[in-house]
Write an enzyme that holds these catalytic residues in place. Structure first.
Site, PDB file in Angstrom:
ATOM      1  N   ASP A  36       1.291  -1.198  -0.091  1.00 26.36           N
ATOM      2  CA  ASP A  36      -0.082   0.089  -0.124  1.00 26.36           C
ATOM      3  C   ASP A  36       0.839   1.167   0.186  1.00 26.36           C
ATOM      4  O   ASP A  36       0.780   1.490   0.869  1.00 26.36           O
ATOM      5  CB  ASP A  36      -0.708   0.425   1.383  1.00 26.36           C
ATOM      6  CG  ASP A  36      -2.024   1.373   1.671  1.00 26.36           C
ATOM      7  OD1 ASP A  36      -2.177   1.886   0.336  1.00 26.36           O
ATOM      8  OD2 ASP A  36      -2.808   1.115   2.043  1.00 26.36           O
ATOM      9  N   HIS A  37       1.469   2.040  -1.240  1.00 22.69           N
ATOM     10  CA  HIS A  37       2.558   2.846  -1.272  1.00 22.69           C
ATOM     11  C   HIS A  37       1.307   3.693  -1.993  1.00 22.69           C
ATOM     12  O   HIS A  37       0.731   3.614  -2.650  1.00 22.69           O
ATOM     13  CB  HIS A  37       3.181   2.438  -2.270  1.00 22.69           C
ATOM     14  CG  HIS A  37       4.576   1.892  -1.486  1.00 22.69           C
ATOM     15  ND1 HIS A  37       5.720   1.216  -2.206  1.00 22.69           N
ATOM     16  CD2 HIS A  37       3.873   0.911  -0.406  1.00 22.69           C
ATOM     17  CE1 HIS A  37       6.781   0.494  -1.181  1.00 22.69           C
ATOM     18  NE2 HIS A  37       5.771   0.246   0.278  1.00 22.69           N
ATOM     19  N   GLU A 106       6.564   4.032   6.213  1.00 21.26           N
ATOM     20  CA  GLU A 106       7.542   4.626   5.621  1.00 21.26           C
ATOM     21  C   GLU A 106       7.701   6.073   4.996  1.00 21.26           C
ATOM     22  O   GLU A 106       6.595   6.293   4.279  1.00 21.26           O
ATOM     23  CB  GLU A 106       8.467   3.671   4.337  1.00 21.26           C
ATOM     24  CG  GLU A 106       8.438   2.027   4.026  1.00 21.26           C
ATOM     25  CD  GLU A 106       7.431   1.768   3.699  1.00 21.26           C
ATOM     26  OE1 GLU A 106       6.187   2.614   3.088  1.00 21.26           O
ATOM     27  OE2 GLU A 106       6.971   0.564   4.179  1.00 21.26           O
ATOM     28  N   ASN A 109       5.989   7.308   1.393  1.00 23.93           N
ATOM     29  CA  ASN A 109       4.949   7.214   1.174  1.00 23.93           C
ATOM     30  C   ASN A 109       3.540   8.089   2.114  1.00 23.93           C
ATOM     31  O   ASN A 109       3.163   8.658   2.007  1.00 23.93           O
ATOM     32  CB  ASN A 109       3.639   5.870   0.851  1.00 23.93           C
ATOM     33  CG  ASN A 109       4.872   4.742   0.831  1.00 23.93           C
ATOM     34  OD1 ASN A 109       4.860   4.505  -0.318  1.00 23.93           O
ATOM     35  ND2 ASN A 109       5.030   3.522   1.225  1.00 23.93           N
ATOM     36  N   THR A 191       9.612  -9.284   6.757  1.00 25.50           N
ATOM     37  CA  THR A 191      10.423  -9.015   5.177  1.00 25.50           C
ATOM     38  C   THR A 191      11.844  -9.660   5.787  1.00 25.50           C
ATOM     39  O   THR A 191      12.725  -9.667   4.469  1.00 25.50           O
ATOM     40  CB  THR A 191      10.311  -7.491   4.991  1.00 25.50           C
ATOM     41  OG1 THR A 191      10.917  -6.705   6.469  1.00 25.50           O
ATOM     42  CG2 THR A 191       9.200  -7.197   5.108  1.00 25.50           C
ATOM     43  N   LYS A 194      14.111 -13.564  10.295  1.00 30.44           N
ATOM     44  CA  LYS A 194      14.726 -13.019  12.218  1.00 30.44           C
ATOM     45  C   LYS A 194      13.945 -13.726  12.769  1.00 30.44           C
ATOM     46  O   LYS A 194      12.713 -13.896  13.617  1.00 30.44           O
ATOM     47  CB  LYS A 194      15.327 -11.723  12.509  1.00 30.44           C
ATOM     48  CG  LYS A 194      15.783 -10.904  10.963  1.00 30.44           C
ATOM     49  CD  LYS A 194      15.867  -9.002  12.220  1.00 30.44           C
ATOM     50  CE  LYS A 194      16.443  -8.864  11.411  1.00 30.44           C
ATOM     51  NZ  LYS A 194      16.805  -7.205  11.451  1.00 30.44           N
TER      52      LYS A 194
END
Length: 326
Positions: A36-37, A106, A109, A191, A194
């Site tokens: 969703d950018h 981010e 965006n 993403t 880890k």
């Protein structure tokens, strides 16, 4: 094990994304996930349609696959009340197939609406907590108000609510967000492979599904695949700290000038060797993730979907953490 297909909204227009989602359902994927950018990561990617409109089109043209945002930031560009309404509507349109992936966002965006983007990660987590509380509040029905440090809600009601609210998967790159996912989410989204993120989520009481994106690039040969990923997806090797901070595609272009084809090959499964795809995916399985998103950065989505159907589906679904009993 559930397997999903990443809809690269930065690389394709809305009609093509809907077509790919239909093809992914036919290829046997369990869910599709869309970013969703507002902007693409790089100018040469060339696209960034409104994800919620695309999801509505996908809901109308599919019948089985789950739909997910990967992920939405409900704090700056959107108010959480809008996301609560949008997610409830999509859940109804898809007959309960929607999963709301949520994260702290981010700068790329969020800065576009002129409200700024918090420099402090702590502040972003505070805002995300408040947003999750607002969404949960509105999904309880009735008129609701909320007074937070960062976000407010005044006499708001979502009128069209599904019988069961959508599952919320909260994105985490570290322990604070992992605990937040356990407390206010229904699942975890990441993403990177880890295991410490998964363990922090579990230790905090989280018991939901664990979503992760697996980097790959299909093409008839490894070099072509790696070059395509380098051209369009080199931003992915920068790490989340860089990805969350830069404001525009031109900045990502400048920040990734030193990324080499070898860097791509070290992180992505490239080409046509199924064992390499298994090797890369195994890292995420070993870390504890059980909802794996195939993020194809290659130049031919239909070629990848055919390759997945023929060579990967059975292999990937059979994966278990190494050392675990069958």
């Amino acid at each position: 094990m559930k397997i999903g297909y990443k809809l690269a909204a930065e690389a394709f227009g809305p009609t093509e994304l809907i077509r790919q989602a239909v093809a992914a359902e036919e290829a046997g994927f369990d869910f599709v996930e869309i970013s969703d950018h507002f902007h693409p990561w790089l100018d040469n990617q060339g696209h960034s349609p409104f994800a919620w409109s695309v999801l509505g089109g996908i809901a109308a043209k599919t019948s089985r696959v789950q739909l997910a945002t990967g992920v939405t930031c409900p704090t700056v560009r959107y108010h959480p009340a809008i996301i609560a309404q949008a997610a409830a509507t999509l859940a109804l349109m898809s007959d309960g197939r929607f999963v709301l992936g949520i994260g702290s966002g981010e700068r790329l965006n969020e800065h576009v609406v002129g409200k700024g983007f918090p420099d402090s990660v702590h502040t972003r987590h505070e805002m995300l907590r408040e947003a999750l509380e607002i969404i949960r509040l509105l999904w309880r029905g009735g008129y609701r108000s909320y007074e937070g440090r960062h976000l407010r809600l005044e006499d708001a009601r979502v009128f069209d609510l599904p019988d069961e609210p959508p599952l919320i998967a909260v994105a985490a790159g570290g322990p604070v967000a992992a605990r937040l996912a356990a407390e206010l989410g229904d699942g975890l989204f990441a993403t990177e492979p880890k295991p410490e993120i998964v363990s922090r989520y579990r230790e905090a009481g989280g018991g939901g599904p664990l979503y992760a994106e697996v980097p790959m690039a299909w093409a008839p040969d490894e070099h072509t695949a790696a070059r395509a990923a380098l051209e369009m997806n080199r931003w992915a090797v920068t790490g989340w700290k860089v990805m969350s901070e830069l404001p525009n595609p031109v900045n990502f272009d400048a920040a990734t000038t030193t990324v080499r084809e070898e860097d791509i090959l070290g992180q992505f499964a490239c080409g046509t060797d199924p064992e390499r795809y298994v090797q890369v995916t195994q890292q995420f399985v070993d870390a504890g993730f059980d909802h794996l998103v195939m993020q194809n950065a290659g130049p031919d989505p239909d070629g990848f979907l055919d390759f997945y159907r023929r060579e990967l589906d059975t292999r990937l679904r059979a994966l278990r953490p190494q050392g675990a009993s069958s």
